[in-house]
Design a protein around this motif. Structure first.
Motif, mmCIF file in Angstrom:
data_model
loop_
_atom_site.group_PDB
_atom_site.id
_atom_site.type_symbol
_atom_site.label_atom_id
_atom_site.label_comp_id
_atom_site.label_asym_id
_atom_site.label_seq_id
_atom_site.Cartn_x
_atom_site.Cartn_y
_atom_site.Cartn_z
ATOM 1 N N GLU A 214 48.269 43.172 13.822
ATOM 2 C CA GLU A 214 47.228 43.589 14.745
ATOM 3 C C GLU A 214 46.324 42.409 15.084
ATOM 4 O OE1 GLU A 214 45.185 47.088 13.301
ATOM 5 O OE2 GLU A 214 46.967 47.714 12.175
ATOM 6 N N LEU A 215 45.964 42.304 16.345
ATOM 7 C CA LEU A 215 45.060 41.260 16.814
ATOM 8 C C LEU A 215 43.955 41.915 17.621
ATOM 9 C CD1 LEU A 215 44.300 38.261 17.233
ATOM 10 C CD2 LEU A 215 45.765 38.289 19.273
ATOM 11 N N TYR A 216 42.702 41.671 17.213
ATOM 12 C CA TYR A 216 41.534 42.150 17.943
ATOM 13 C C TYR A 216 40.722 40.930 18.369
ATOM 14 C CZ TYR A 216 42.910 46.510 15.747
ATOM 15 O OH TYR A 216 43.634 47.605 15.338
ATOM 16 N N SER B 33 47.936 33.426 20.709
ATOM 17 C CA SER B 33 49.118 33.898 19.990
ATOM 18 C C SER B 33 50.106 32.771 19.739
ATOM 19 C CB SER B 33 49.791 35.021 20.789
ATOM 20 O OG SER B 33 51.000 35.416 20.183
ATOM 21 N N ILE B 34 50.353 31.971 20.746
ATOM 22 C CA ILE B 34 51.325 30.876 20.611
ATOM 23 C C ILE B 34 50.839 29.827 19.620
ATOM 24 C CG2 ILE B 34 52.408 28.964 21.845
ATOM 25 C CD1 ILE B 34 52.452 30.793 24.316
ATOM 26 N N ARG B 35 49.560 29.526 19.664
ATOM 27 C CA ARG B 35 49.034 28.433 18.839
ATOM 28 C C ARG B 35 48.764 28.848 17.398
ATOM 29 N NH1 ARG B 35 43.977 24.370 20.366
ATOM 30 N NH2 ARG B 35 44.131 23.066 18.493
ATOM 31 N N TYR B 36 48.275 30.085 17.202
ATOM 32 C CA TYR B 36 47.815 30.469 15.868
ATOM 33 C C TYR B 36 48.620 31.611 15.232
ATOM 34 C CZ TYR B 36 43.787 27.722 17.310
ATOM 35 O OH TYR B 36 42.990 26.699 17.754
ATOM 36 N N CYS B 37 49.503 32.261 15.998
ATOM 37 C CA CYS B 37 50.238 33.410 15.463
ATOM 38 C C CYS B 37 51.732 33.280 15.643
ATOM 39 C CB CYS B 37 49.743 34.706 16.137
ATOM 40 S SG CYS B 37 47.959 34.910 16.168
ATOM 41 N N ASP B 38 52.219 32.084 15.905
ATOM 42 C CA ASP B 38 53.650 31.847 16.113
ATOM 43 C C ASP B 38 54.222 32.754 17.211
ATOM 44 O OD1 ASP B 38 53.773 29.901 14.094
ATOM 45 O OD2 ASP B 38 54.011 31.458 12.572
ATOM 46 N N GLY B 39 53.374 33.071 18.194
ATOM 47 C CA GLY B 39 53.837 33.858 19.320
ATOM 48 C C GLY B 39 54.038 35.329 19.020
ATOM 49 N N ALA B 40 53.525 35.818 17.875
ATOM 50 C CA ALA B 40 53.767 37.204 17.477
ATOM 51 C C ALA B 40 53.207 38.205 18.486
ATOM 52 C CB ALA B 40 53.146 37.478 16.106
ATOM 53 N N PHE B 41 52.151 37.824 19.215
ATOM 54 C CA PHE B 41 51.518 38.756 20.154
ATOM 55 C C PHE B 41 51.782 38.395 21.604
ATOM 56 C CE2 PHE B 41 49.139 38.831 16.204
ATOM 57 C CZ PHE B 41 49.077 40.185 15.941
#
Length: 512
Positions: free
Chosen positions: A478-480, A501-509
């Motif tokens: 989850e991302l808020y 998302s691309i920079r900090y979440c490996d594109g998960a979102f």
């Protein structure tokens, strides 16, 4: 059972614990009450509150026999339910208030009850097991009263209970905050963990947690036990908690301390009105049983050898030292000694099975000695490496973003630093709180519809102050996010989330 005349209880919040198996016959209704806050409420009021709660639980089961009641919204109150154990319920009743400062998210309140019960079980075992040991209920009442009141002391502002409100929407209780380390530091930590756990006697398997500041570096425990130990460490063991003798959760603004709670007349008399002939009074039980109070503040201190000690669990017969604390691990279903070592910002928690120590405290002393002989040099090196790589409290701040990233599968979260979150306007936080409520409802519907199905979800809201409030949920993550002073177009907000998302979440979102 009354309060001192100078005590002003905030009756807008009531918390109770009761057992549906007890008090089924006329004249025995009080038996079902295991805890009630505020403790000076007349028994007639307590019975009325618990009777209403029991009625709501029974009524809702008609329509949903497989799912426990979770919340009832009345005109003037919110009733939050948590079935902690079969037939043992924890209920929080909160008076609704038109003031914006008193806006809560129900799921956050449920997690308070969940955390409270999880910590209680870790130290004392299940409520049902204590009742089986002492069917009269006096022992469990003194355990619950002292533990819950010490827990609530972290939420007190003066005499008022400050529960998590809309201002805490960028936090996720019941999760772990991890420290991101480089490859060299990670190798050093792994080597340290192997040496630390080899300090146990013989081939006995031990577990450990390593924390730096208030962040977890390493754990060998399963997720649920890790969350419980991590939560307790941040509350009472981490360097900041020791130095301030208070919790480090940012929303907990301190007032009444645990030591004040301990001297309150209620503590000595709580439950004494419940048929004294059955000897259920906590004061009497306290005389016969030593009841550890692990959540008392300011009870841990660092010794010259670097190990933390406390007398919460009592002292040895020869009075030469404190008894080493123990906790119950859910996964292995065993009780373990908790040995805590601290080197500046580094905290190491070594968990030694009680069954592996033959000579009690003497055996623990040997383990500590081996720990120091084997690991001291590695501890210094690891602490230095982590300190050099640590970016400070704002290390995980991302310019222009205020965010919460949560992974429910691994019970891990990361969020904007509290100091940065306070820069958000009230309108932004209120909008985010409302958005999170909607996501909670959608997740609940999905859970009930199909346990095998996880729906992806994206919601973008333009708040009254023109901030973008965004939620994305996918595959247990989850991302808020709140974007203030942002461009008016939805495309801008969507693009900002993509970049994050691309920079900090490996594109998960990412939406691709």
């Amino acid at each position: 059972m009354g309060l001192s005349s100078t005590t002003n209880i905030n009756e807008s919040t009531q918390i109770c614990v009761f057992d549906l198996k007890r008090g089924q016959h006329e004249g025995q209704e009080l038996d079902k009450i295991l805890f009630f806050y505020p403790a000076d409420c007349p028994f007639s009021t307590q019975l009325s509150v618990i009777g209403l709660s029991e009625g709501l639980i029974t009524f809702t089961r008609i329509f949903s026999p497989d799912d426990a009641c979770e919340v009832i919204e009345a005109e003037k109150h919110s009733h939050v339910f948590f079935e902690a154990e079969p037939d043992i319920w924890m209920v929080m009743i909160i008076e609704k208030n038109k003031e914006a400062e008193a806006i809560w998210r129900i799921d956050a309140l449920k997690k308070v009850l969940n955390e409270l019960h999880s910590l209680f079980v870790m130290f004392h075992g299940s409520i049902r097991a204590i009742l089986d040991k002492d069917p009269g209920g006096g022992l469990v009442r003194i355990h619950l009263y002292s533990f819950i009141m010490d827990y609530l002391s972290d939420f007190l502002l003066g005499k008022k209970l400050q529960l998590p409100s809309f201002r805490d929407s960028l936090k996720e209780r019941g999760t772990i905050q991890m420290l991101t380390v480089g490859r060299e530091a990670a190798i050093g930590v792994q080597s340290l963990v192997r040496v630390v756990e080899s300090s146990c006697a013989g081939n006995t398997p031990c577990n450990s947690l390593v924390l730096f500041q208030d962040l977890l570096v390493s754990t060998t425990l399963p997720p649920d036990d890790t969350v419980n130990l991590f939560t307790y460490a941040v509350l009472r063991l981490a360097p900041r908690a020791l130095s301030s003798a208070t919790s480090t959760w940012s929303y907990l603004r301190k007032g009444t301390t645990a030591s004040q709670v301990a001297t309150d007349p209620i503590f000595e008399n709580a439950g004494s009105g419940i048929q004294a002939s059955r000897d259920t009074s906590p004061s009497r039980q306290g005389q016969r049983h030593h009841v550890p109070r692990p959540l008392q503040q300011g009870k841990w201190s660092k010794g010259k050898d670097g190990f933390l000690s406390t007398d919460i669990w009592g002292t040895q017969v020869d009075n030469l030292g404190s008894v080493t604390p123990t906790v119950w691990l859910q996964q292995t279903e065993e009780r373990v000694y908790v040995c805590v070592y601290q080197q500046k910002h580094l905290t190491i928690i070594l968990l030694v099975p009680v069954s592996s120590i033959v000579n009690g405290e003497q055996g623990i002393s040997i383990v500590k000695q081996q720990f120091l002989e084997n690991a001291s040099l590695k501890i210094l090196k690891v602490e230095e490496k982590l300190t050099r790589g640590w970016g400070g409290e704002n290390a995980y701040h991302v310019a222009g973003y205020r965010y919460l990233l949560s992974d429910s599968d691994r019970n891990i979260s990361r969020a904007s630093p509290p100091g940065k979150v306070t820069t958000l306007t009230k309108d932004s936080l209120l909008a985010l709180n409302k958005l999170r409520e909607e996501v909670d409802l959608e997740k609940s519907r999905t859970k009930h519809d199909d346990l095998r199905c996880e729906k992806d979800l994206e919601v973008c809201i333009r708040a009254r102050n023109n901030a973008w409030v965004i939620a994305r949920v996918t595959r247990g993550k989850e991302l808020y996010m709140v974007l203030e002073k942002a461009d008016e177009t939805l495309l801008y907000a969507s693009d900002a989330v993509e970049k994050f998302s691309i920079r900090y979440c490996d594109g998960a979102f990412s939406l691709d």
